[in-house]
Design an enzyme around this catalytic site. Structure first.
Site, PDB file in Angstrom:
ATOM      1  N   THR A   4       1.491  -4.713   3.991  1.00  0.00           N
ATOM      2  CA  THR A   4       1.282  -5.117   5.387  1.00  0.00           C
ATOM      3  C   THR A   4       0.682  -6.521   5.511  1.00  0.00           C
ATOM      4  O   THR A   4       0.806  -7.147   6.561  1.00  0.00           O
ATOM      5  CB  THR A   4       0.359  -4.117   6.101  1.00  0.00           C
ATOM      6  OG1 THR A   4      -0.865  -4.023   5.370  1.00  0.00           O
ATOM      7  CG2 THR A   4       0.999  -2.754   6.219  1.00  0.00           C
ATOM      8  N   ASP A   5       0.023  -7.011   4.442  1.00  0.00           N
ATOM      9  CA  ASP A   5      -0.716  -8.276   4.574  1.00  0.00           C
ATOM     10  C   ASP A   5       0.180  -9.457   4.940  1.00  0.00           C
ATOM     11  O   ASP A   5      -0.193 -10.298   5.764  1.00  0.00           O
ATOM     12  CB  ASP A   5      -1.458  -8.597   3.263  1.00  0.00           C
ATOM     13  CG  ASP A   5      -2.672  -7.698   3.046  1.00  0.00           C
ATOM     14  OD1 ASP A   5      -2.880  -6.765   3.839  1.00  0.00           O
ATOM     15  OD2 ASP A   5      -3.405  -7.940   2.068  1.00  0.00           O
TER      16      ASP A   5
ATOM     17  N   THR B 126       0.820  -1.216   0.000  1.00  0.00           N
ATOM     18  CA  THR B 126       0.000   0.000   0.000  1.00  0.00           C
ATOM     19  C   THR B 126       0.850   1.260   0.000  1.00  0.00           C
ATOM     20  O   THR B 126       0.482   2.270  -0.596  1.00  0.00           O
ATOM     21  CB  THR B 126      -0.955  -0.039   1.220  1.00  0.00           C
ATOM     22  OG1 THR B 126      -1.874  -1.105   1.004  1.00  0.00           O
ATOM     23  CG2 THR B 126      -1.727   1.250   1.378  1.00  0.00           C
TER      24      THR B 126
ATOM     25  N   SER C 244       1.377  -7.439  -1.286  1.00  0.00           N
ATOM     26  CA  SER C 244       2.080  -8.527  -0.602  1.00  0.00           C
ATOM     27  C   SER C 244       1.329  -9.860  -0.533  1.00  0.00           C
ATOM     28  O   SER C 244       1.971 -10.896  -0.357  1.00  0.00           O
ATOM     29  CB  SER C 244       2.543  -8.083   0.783  1.00  0.00           C
ATOM     30  OG  SER C 244       1.483  -7.971   1.685  1.00  0.00           O
TER      31      SER C 244
HETATM   32  N1  ASP Z   1      -2.850  -5.290   0.390  1.00  0.00           N
HETATM   33  C1  ASP Z   1      -1.710  -4.506   0.780  1.00  0.00           C
HETATM   34  C2  ASP Z   1      -0.457  -5.347   0.723  1.00  0.00           C
HETATM   35  O1  ASP Z   1      -0.174  -6.085   1.644  1.00  0.00           O
HETATM   36  C3  ASP Z   1      -1.917  -3.999   2.118  1.00  0.00           C
HETATM   37  C4  ASP Z   1      -0.852  -3.088   2.602  1.00  0.00           C
HETATM   38  O2  ASP Z   1       0.218  -2.950   2.062  1.00  0.00           O
HETATM   39  O3  ASP Z   1      -1.121  -2.450   3.619  1.00  0.00           O
HETATM   40  O4  ASP Z   1       0.253  -5.234  -0.241  1.00  0.00           O
END
Ligand code: ASP
Length: 333
Positions: A86-87, A12, A53
């Site tokens: 973050t995932d 993100t 991710s």
């Molecule tokens: N869907 C995103 C990822 O993990 C979420 C994030 O980065 O916060 O790439």
């Protein structure tokens, strides 16, 4: 000047609107342009990939691991920041921590709000990560997010959308970052580091199977049939399932498959208390209890063990080594 290398992987923090939703898009230089750089810090960017991710594979994660080790081969580098979605951040960070044998820090960060959002959290998180990477030593791999410093080990994504996205539900954070400094509150427990594996021609299959009421071991056996070299059983409670699962675990371990036991409960350790399909019987059938590691990180520990040795004995020994620092913090459980 502290020389910090920023390795950009997407997420993100690098995402933009794609017409139907957000996705990682920007490269590392663009991500860096969003953030202020702390005084006394000099940044170099390595563009590794730019993906959401959940799309990361073992190959991506091993490439990241090997890149970090290549960067740290330069004694002039003082620390590394990895920008990451973050995932699955908890998985990549823990993989790197298991193989990290250097006093210089590797600090993961990311964002809950996309790049370019006026009130976004990415720029502040990146600034804090740079500050932490430039100033701490001997703490292993860290996650810096929303003004908090977490050890990679045990830290998981605990909020889907809120900025305070990470915590160790069974432990305590390592420190805080803000007002121009990182304040370290505790030294994280870490195992003897594992050797950095070669990039295998094909990645070993390591599956997660969750127990629930009315579950049978069909999906567990499907993992074995699909060629899994490791399976993590995400059990209920303190690590319990059914006598049918015990049978399936015994079959798997007899066939040389590494089986690890964790729980779907948010915090607290797996404990050998119950029989009739409980952790007592699952462990007797050869499953290795993973302390307070949650599913994603238990899977990474199994992956590292499988990559590090050929036979079941060697793999079990490496898994136990990876788990050795996982002392349950019962007070917080
Ligand atoms: N869907 C995103 C990822 O993990 C979420 C994030 O980065 O916060 O790439």
């Amino acid at each position: 000047m502290a020389r910090i290398v920023v390795i950009s992987t997407g997420g993100t923090i690098a995402s933009r609107w794609q017409g139907a939703g957000y996705a990682a898009d920007a490269d590392g230089a663009e991500v860096m342009e969003t953030a202020a750089v702390p005084e006394g810090v000099e940044v170099e960017v390595v563009d590794l990939f730019s993906v959401n991710s959940p799309r990361l594979t073992t190959r991506h994660q091993l490439t990241l691991l090997r890149t970090v080790h290549e960067v740290l081969a330069d004694p002039g580098v003082d620390g590394i920041v990895v920008t990451h979605g973050t995932d699955t951040l908890e998985e990549s960070a823990f993989l790197l921590d298991l193989h990290h044998d250097d006093p210089r820090p590797v600090v993961f960060t990311g964002a809950q709000l996309p790049m370019g959002t006026a009130d976004g959290d990415g720029p502040g998180n990146l600034y804090d990560a740079l500050l932490t990477a430039a100033t701490v030593r001997g703490l292993g791999v860290l996650v810096v997010f929303d003004g908090k410093v977490h050890a990679a080990r045990g830290t998981v994504k605990v909020r889907t959308l809120a900025p305070d996205a990470f915590a160790d539900p069974s432990g305590h954070r390592v420190g805080d970052v803000g007002f121009g400094s990182a304040v370290i509150l505790r030294q994280p427990g870490r195992p003897v580091p594992l050797a950095v594996p070669e990039l295998p021609a094909s990645s070993p299959r390591i599956d997660l199977v969750m127990h629930h009421s009315d579950a049978d071991p069909v999906l567990f056996r499907a993992a074995l049939a699909a060629g899994a070299q490791g399976v993590v059983l995400v059990a209920t409670g303190a690590g319990n399932a059914t006598p049918e699962f015990v049978e399936a675990v015994a079959e798997a371990t007899a066939a040389g498959v590494l089986v690890a036991l964790t729980t779907r409960v948010e915090s607290g350790p797996v404990a050998e208390i119950y029989t009739h399909g409980g952790a007592v019987d699952l462990v007797a059938a050869g499953a290795v209890p993973t302390g307070t590691l949650r599913a994603g990180q238990a899977r990474i520990a199994v992956l590292s063990a499988v990559l590090g040795a050929d036979g079941p004995q060697g793999r079990t020994a490496l898994l136990r080594q990876a788990l050795a620092a996982d002392t349950p913090v019962l007070a917080a459980a």
